[in-house]
Design an enzyme around this catalytic site. Structure first.
Site, PDB file in Angstrom:
ATOM      1  N   ILE A  45       0.499  17.884   7.364  1.00 28.31           N
ATOM      2  CA  ILE A  45      -0.957  17.076   7.354  1.00 28.31           C
ATOM      3  C   ILE A  45      -1.118  16.727   9.104  1.00 28.31           C
ATOM      4  CG2 ILE A  45      -0.417  15.724   5.469  1.00 28.31           C
ATOM      5  CD1 ILE A  45       0.805  13.426   7.088  1.00 28.31           C
TER       6      ILE A  45
ATOM      7  N   GLN B 210       0.946  10.297  -0.323  1.00 26.62           N
ATOM      8  CA  GLN B 210       2.510  10.025  -0.171  1.00 26.62           C
ATOM      9  C   GLN B 210       3.058  10.641   0.992  1.00 26.62           C
ATOM     10  OE1 GLN B 210       2.990   8.018  -2.875  1.00 26.62           O
ATOM     11  NE2 GLN B 210       0.834   8.251  -3.351  1.00 26.62           N
TER      12      GLN B 210
ATOM     13  N   SER C 126      11.654   5.936   6.651  1.00 28.53           N
ATOM     14  CA  SER C 126      13.035   5.476   7.337  1.00 28.53           C
ATOM     15  C   SER C 126      12.799   4.725   8.564  1.00 28.53           C
ATOM     16  CB  SER C 126      13.987   6.669   7.463  1.00 28.53           C
ATOM     17  OG  SER C 126      14.996   6.214   8.396  1.00 28.53           O
TER      18      SER C 126
ATOM     19  N   SER D 232       3.684   0.082   3.369  1.00 28.00           N
ATOM     20  CA  SER D 232       4.982  -0.346   3.141  1.00 28.00           C
ATOM     21  C   SER D 232       4.962  -1.699   3.183  1.00 28.00           C
ATOM     22  CB  SER D 232       5.648   0.490   4.356  1.00 28.00           C
ATOM     23  OG  SER D 232       6.966   0.126   4.404  1.00 28.00           O
TER      24      SER D 232
ATOM     25  N   TYR E 259       8.180   2.640  12.607  1.00 31.21           N
ATOM     26  CA  TYR E 259       7.798   2.922  11.379  1.00 31.21           C
ATOM     27  C   TYR E 259       6.752   1.882  10.821  1.00 31.21           C
ATOM     28  CZ  TYR E 259       7.862   3.715   6.169  1.00 31.21           C
ATOM     29  OH  TYR E 259       7.136   3.817   5.044  1.00 31.21           O
TER      30      TYR E 259
ATOM     31  N   ASN F 208      10.917  -0.726  -1.464  1.00 27.32           N
ATOM     32  CA  ASN F 208      12.333  -0.379  -1.618  1.00 27.32           C
ATOM     33  C   ASN F 208      12.450   0.530  -2.983  1.00 27.32           C
ATOM     34  OD1 ASN F 208      12.950  -2.968  -0.153  1.00 27.32           O
ATOM     35  ND2 ASN F 208      14.318  -1.182   0.498  1.00 27.32           N
ATOM     36  N   VAL F 209      11.513   1.588  -3.135  1.00 23.93           N
ATOM     37  CA  VAL F 209      11.586   2.434  -4.223  1.00 23.93           C
ATOM     38  C   VAL F 209      12.639   3.300  -4.599  1.00 23.93           C
ATOM     39  CG1 VAL F 209       9.929   4.310  -5.593  1.00 23.93           C
ATOM     40  CG2 VAL F 209       8.799   2.685  -3.838  1.00 23.93           C
TER      41      VAL F 209
ATOM     42  N   VAL G 119      19.164   3.518   0.371  1.00 22.93           N
ATOM     43  CA  VAL G 119      20.641   2.674   0.273  1.00 22.93           C
ATOM     44  C   VAL G 119      21.226   3.088  -1.167  1.00 22.93           C
ATOM     45  CG1 VAL G 119      19.610   0.549  -0.692  1.00 22.93           C
ATOM     46  CG2 VAL G 119      21.770   0.658   0.491  1.00 22.93           C
TER      47      VAL G 119
ATOM     48  N   ASP H 251      15.921  -3.804  10.813  1.00 25.57           N
ATOM     49  CA  ASP H 251      16.196  -4.298   9.288  1.00 25.57           C
ATOM     50  C   ASP H 251      15.338  -5.614   9.181  1.00 25.57           C
ATOM     51  OD1 ASP H 251      17.008  -2.067   8.118  1.00 25.57           O
ATOM     52  OD2 ASP H 251      19.134  -2.681   7.767  1.00 25.57           O
TER      53      ASP H 251
END
Length: 330
Positions: free
Chosen positions: A63, A82, A87, A126, A150, A179-180, A194, A288
């Site tokens: 892309i 998509q 990450s 996200s 990110y 968190n898919v 995870v 995080d």
């Protein structure tokens, strides 16, 4: 349920975990599907079963290449974007590449789609966009400061989408994934999510490594819910539902300690020795977010979205897929 049918659909990142699940559904509904992927993180095995389908076309490309994006968007009705470098840790280690793909690549897709006359684009946003906003549950109109490169890239996507809607009259809908997890999620990459990472460790008899004390929590979302949200966003027609963003989640949260316990419970049925494995704890990861919980009221009201799988239902299906995956590989 509102579904995509009899359309020509471009799925960028279609060989990835989420993209390939979307393609599988689209091909059962009399659609023509174009998959654009450079296989940087996508897997050829994810789309292997589609290659012989006359309604499926693969374009191997990046892309970040505008000409490739122009080829992919030709004669397309709907774009389901998509493709991205996911990450938080990856973006912390290499912010330049994350920005080039997630921002520059997204802009290429928008420009190519605009010039090809594609009106509707649904793009993967996200939950990281909520940043340091401590409010729970997360509501679409209240975000905080980003905590990682990110998160910055995904928020910039939302800004570009808003501008293209206003300036060029396009219809863009962002889906903030929470968190898919599910079948085809890579357990082997350096930045594995995870759930597959914990499953892999436990199946191999290795203590899963938890960042922090295990109290951090997430709104884990089974991939079938994400597929549904993409379809609903692609086909909704009410004015107030378009050119906005939605949370895609279950509206419940699970701590990392609870997650490990649930995985152990499901795996113990097949491997009783798993019950004795104790997780190891380490330092928290930079960038995080401590807790993540989505309000899904907006998606329910405007899209008609309703999760088909709650956390434990999805985890049970995912565990079955991972067991088969590891058995076949061994």
């Amino acid at each position: 349920m509102s579904i995509i049918k009899n359309k020509k659909v471009l799925v960028t990142g279609g060989a990835g975990f989420i993209g390939s699940n979307i393609i599988g559904k689209l091909l059962t509904q009399n659609n023509e599907v174009v998959c654009l992927d450079n296989f940087a993180t996508g897997k050829r095995e994810n789309i292997a079963n589609y290659l012989t389908n006359s309604s499926f076309k693969l374009i191997e490309g990046d892309i970040r290449d505008l000409l490739v994006c122009r080829e992919a968007t030709k004669d397309i009705d709907i774009v389901l974007h998509q493709a991205a470098l996911g990450s938080v840790p990856r973006s912390v280690n290499d912010p330049l590449t994350s920005n080039a793909v997630n921002v520059g690549g997204f802009l290429n897709v928008l420009v190519a789609a605009r010039d090809a006359g594609v009106k509707r684009i649904v793009y993967a946003a996200s939950s990281s966009t909520y940043g340091d906003n401590e409010q729970l549950p997360k509501v679409e109109d209240h975000i905080g400061q980003p905590l990682s490169p990110y998160a910055v890239t995904k928020y910039v996507n939302e800004l570009y989408a808003s501008v293209f809607a206003r300036v060029y009259g396009m219809e863009l809908i962002g889906l903030r994934y929470f968190n898919v997890f599910g079948p085809r999620q890579d357990p082997d990459g350096a930045y594995a999510a995870v759930i597959p990472l914990f499953v892999k460790s436990l199946i191999n008899g290795v203590p899963p490594k938890i960042n922090g004390d295990g109290s951090f929590s997430r709104d884990f979302t089974y991939v079938a819910n994400v597929v549904q949200a993409n379809e609903r966003a692609a086909t909704v027609h009410t004015k107030e539902a378009i050119n906005t963003v939605y949370n895609v989640a279950c509206g419940s949260r699970v701590s990392l300690n609870e997650l490990v316990a649930s995985i152990k419970e499901l795996l113990t049925e097949y491997q009783p020795e798993v019950s004795a494995i104790i997780p190891e704890y380490g330092p928290e990861r930079v960038g995080d977010v401590p807790h993540s919980l989505a309000s899904i009221e907006k998606a329910k009201t405007l899209l008609g979205y309703c999760p088909s799988h709650q956390f434990h239902d999805g985890l049970k299906e995912a565990i079955g897929w991972y067991r088969d995956f590891f058995i076949m590989r061994d």
